[in-house]
Design a protein around this motif. Structure first.
Motif, PDB file in Angstrom:
ATOM      1  N   ASP A  90      57.813  14.503  42.033  1.00  0.00           N
ATOM      2  CA  ASP A  90      57.800  13.444  41.012  1.00  0.00           C
ATOM      3  C   ASP A  90      56.669  13.641  40.019  1.00  0.00           C
ATOM      4  OD1 ASP A  90      59.957  12.267  42.229  1.00  0.00           O
ATOM      5  OD2 ASP A  90      58.715  10.986  43.494  1.00  0.00           O
ATOM      6  N   ALA A  91      55.498  14.008  40.543  1.00  0.00           N
ATOM      7  CA  ALA A  91      54.358  14.226  39.648  1.00  0.00           C
ATOM      8  C   ALA A  91      54.633  15.411  38.737  1.00  0.00           C
ATOM      9  CB  ALA A  91      53.087  14.452  40.459  1.00  0.00           C
ATOM     10  N   ALA A  92      55.277  16.446  39.268  1.00  0.00           N
ATOM     11  CA  ALA A  92      55.600  17.611  38.441  1.00  0.00           C
ATOM     12  C   ALA A  92      56.535  17.197  37.310  1.00  0.00           C
ATOM     13  CB  ALA A  92      56.244  18.694  39.298  1.00  0.00           C
ATOM     14  N   GLU A  93      57.555  16.433  37.654  1.00  0.00           N
ATOM     15  CA  GLU A  93      58.512  15.968  36.648  1.00  0.00           C
ATOM     16  C   GLU A  93      57.808  15.117  35.586  1.00  0.00           C
ATOM     17  OE1 GLU A  93      61.950  16.629  36.649  1.00  0.00           O
ATOM     18  OE2 GLU A  93      62.233  15.423  34.847  1.00  0.00           O
ATOM     19  N   ALA A  94      56.916  14.238  36.035  1.00  0.00           N
ATOM     20  CA  ALA A  94      56.216  13.354  35.098  1.00  0.00           C
ATOM     21  C   ALA A  94      55.272  14.134  34.195  1.00  0.00           C
ATOM     22  CB  ALA A  94      55.433  12.293  35.877  1.00  0.00           C
ATOM     23  N   THR A  95      54.860  15.321  34.636  1.00  0.00           N
ATOM     24  CA  THR A  95      53.947  16.126  33.840  1.00  0.00           C
ATOM     25  C   THR A  95      54.700  16.964  32.809  1.00  0.00           C
ATOM     26  OG1 THR A  95      52.674  16.240  35.877  1.00  0.00           O
ATOM     27  CG2 THR A  95      51.870  17.548  34.079  1.00  0.00           C
ATOM     28  N   GLY A  96      56.003  16.847  32.801  1.00  0.00           N
ATOM     29  CA  GLY A  96      56.777  17.534  31.774  1.00  0.00           C
ATOM     30  C   GLY A  96      57.475  18.782  32.277  1.00  0.00           C
ATOM     31  N   ILE A  97      57.475  18.984  33.597  1.00  0.00           N
ATOM     32  CA  ILE A  97      58.126  20.161  34.147  1.00  0.00           C
ATOM     33  C   ILE A  97      59.544  19.789  34.550  1.00  0.00           C
ATOM     34  CG2 ILE A  97      58.115  21.733  36.129  1.00  0.00           C
ATOM     35  CD1 ILE A  97      54.941  21.338  35.878  1.00  0.00           C
TER      36      ILE A  97
END
Lengths: 290, 256
Positions: A181-188
């Motif tokens: 989720d954090a990766a997705e939120a970081t734009g990945i």
């Protein structure tokens, strides 16, 4: 890097000590298995995706090259482009829809995929049914030459996997493993990143399958069972203290030990299992005290 | 047209409506604080903006472009970067690699360059490392950039998360309780940093419980209570607003 070169050089001296086809063959088998583990390491080690059917890509690689080589009398090398296409395509077909779901589903789908590929190979005429395909031309006929071929290809596969791990894409895989989720939120775009891991892993597995077909000159569905997938996964899990060196050692161990235990045909896998548990416990204790 | 515009947002889980008709706008270089009692729907509204939740009704637009329904990574790519209420770092990875996640979209690496370790690959790796360290500096990080993020003290972890958000070069920075758990010195460092970020034209949307911080920093305050926005205005106005006082201190009549 230096250590890797030293290890490579050390293994390369093996034919100096023995040119026994049995030993060289076993070394080549171990090498192919290490390459498989390197492929699965991309999927499981870097990206944290649980793949329970990795042998499917091994099978797709072996069968694609085996069928094309025997039907059209092609040298095995000439089948490589087709193997690449087949494994990429299979990776996209299986990973494409599944990787949109949470990671847990992937384990179930890949488990099924592994079985589907094996059963399909058993049923189809083109794959030779239960007896499989034989008379596959080798990449190198001489055991020493084949040993070196496997050594070089496996070294390249390992280097490639390690380099991918130190790139933007490799970091993205690790972000997904650590916190999707954090990766997705970081734009990945976690979906694309996961698909890349899955497809690249399957290419590694498919290429290992070509080496396998060359080594045995005959392949049958019996080589691509769930046990094979499980063993590769065991190697990755056993070796993955988050680095690829451990995976090499673990894969060699998993590949060679059952062979060394051939003297005890009945208890072979039992002893292998006990050894695995012991190694796991030892490794755990070493890490705990480190 | 506002930079970020939220209109009539509504989100419910089953029968429970957590966000009920919330609207607000955010202009460049503006600091908007969202406050409200626990369970008021602040973080849920945040999650609707960043794409984690899909609201049942309402719209979120960036420069007039609707973003509801887009995956969070696309929304981040449009210039919205966030931090989390409970830190969400990549614990086994180094502080600098954590920050490099923010640089992911700006980094270009072809597969061939990676496999062959071409000069282009080396340059790109060096640049992203330098930038990651730069953003760690900006965020006031003082530790070893190579240390696994999970082993860092809490305050440092917060700075890594901020650096990661800043590294993405956002136009809107969304902070979910950025001051929670910080000591006095860390808190003033945060205030300085947010002001500095704002001075570069970045808009800041923050959820915060620390009223001192809100009054000190915010240009505007939106107050949520039970999923609804009950007030929106400059801090001085909010402080004396009767509805806000009731929401926070409880309705005297109901209590009686």
């Amino acid at each position: 890097m230096k250590r890797a070169l030293l290890a490579f050089a050390a293994v390369a001296t093996l034919p100096v000590f023995t040119i026994s086809p049995y030993v060289l063959n076993m070394a080549a088998t171990a090498g192919i298995f290490v390459m498989l583990a390197a492929g699965l390491y991309i999927v499981v080690g870097y990206c944290g995706l649980l793949d329970l059917g990795f042998a499917a890509f091994f099978a797709i690689g072996a069968y694609t090259s085996g069928i094309l080589a025997t039907r059209f009398e092609l040298p095995l090398v000439a089948t490589l482009p087709a193997v690449l296409c087949a494994t990429v395509l299979a990776g996209i077909v299986i990973g494409g829809p599944t990787l949109r779901l949470r990671s847990d589903y992937l384990a179930i789908v890949t488990l099924g995929f592994g079985e589907i590929v094996r059963v399909t190979a058993t049923r189809l005429e083109i794959t030779g049914g239960p007896t499989g395909i034989y008379g596959i031309p080798p990449l190198a006929a001489d055991p020493v030459a084949f040993f070196y071929l496997v050594l070089v290809v496996t070294a390249l596969a390992l280097t490639g996997a390690a380099r991918l791990g130190r790139s933007k894409l490799g970091r993205a895989w690790q972000y997904v493993r650590e916190d999707e989720d954090a990766a997705e939120a970081t734009g990945i775009s976690t979906y694309r990143v996961k698909l890349a891991a899955y497809v690249l892993g399957s290419v590694w597995g498919g290429l290992a399958g070509v080496l396998f077909a060359s080594q045995l000159s005959a392949i049958s569905p019996a080589s691509f069972t769930f046990l094979q997938s499980a063993l590769v996964l065991v190697a990755v899990v056993l070796g993955a203290a988050r680095n690829i060196t451990g995976v090499i050692l673990a894969a060699a161990f998993v590949a060679v030990t059952p062979e060394l235990l051939r003297a005890f045909p009945d208890a072979r896998y039992f002893l292998f299992g006990v050894l695995l548990v012991v190694v796991m416990l030892l490794r755990h204790r070493r890490r705990a005290t480190a | 047209m506002s930079l970020l515009s939220v209109r009539d947002l509504r989100l419910s889980f089953g029968g429970l409506t957590v966000v009920n008709g919330v609207s607000f706008d955010l202009e460049p270089a503006e600091i908007l604080a969202v406050i409200g009692p626990n369970g008021a729907g602040k973080t849920s509204a945040f999650n609707c903006v960043t794409g984690v939740y899909r609201p049942q009704r309402g719209s979120v637009t960036v420069d007039g472009r609707p973003i509801t329904g887009l995956p969070p990574s696309r929304i981040a790519g449009l210039g919205l970067a966030r931090t989390f209420q409970n830190l969400r770092l990549f614990p086994a990875m180094s502080a600098e690699d954590n920050v490099r996640a923010g640089l992911h979209r700006a980094t270009r690496q072809a597969l061939w360059d990676v496999l062959l370790h071409t000069p282009r690959y080396r340059r790109s790796e060096r640049e992203s490392l330098e930038q990651a360290r730069h953003w760690l500096d900006v965020a006031g990080y003082e530790g070893d950039p190579g240390q696994p993020a999970g082993t860092l003290p809490y305050g440092e972890q917060r700075r890594v998360e901020l650096a990661r958000a800043l590294a993405a070069g956002p136009r809107v920075l969304l902070l979910d309780e950025p001051a929670a758990g910080l000591n006095h010195a860390e808190r003033s460092g945060l205030v300085r940093l947010i002001r500095e970020v704002r001075s570069t034209g970045v808009a800041v949307l923050m959820i915060e419980h620390d009223m001192g911080l809100v009054l000190e920093l915010a240009d505007r305050v939106a107050v949520l209570d039970r999923g609804r926005k009950i007030a929106d205005g400059p801090p001085d106005e909010i402080r004396t607003d009767q509805a806000v006082i009731d929401a926070y201190l409880g309705d005297a009549d109901a209590a009686a």
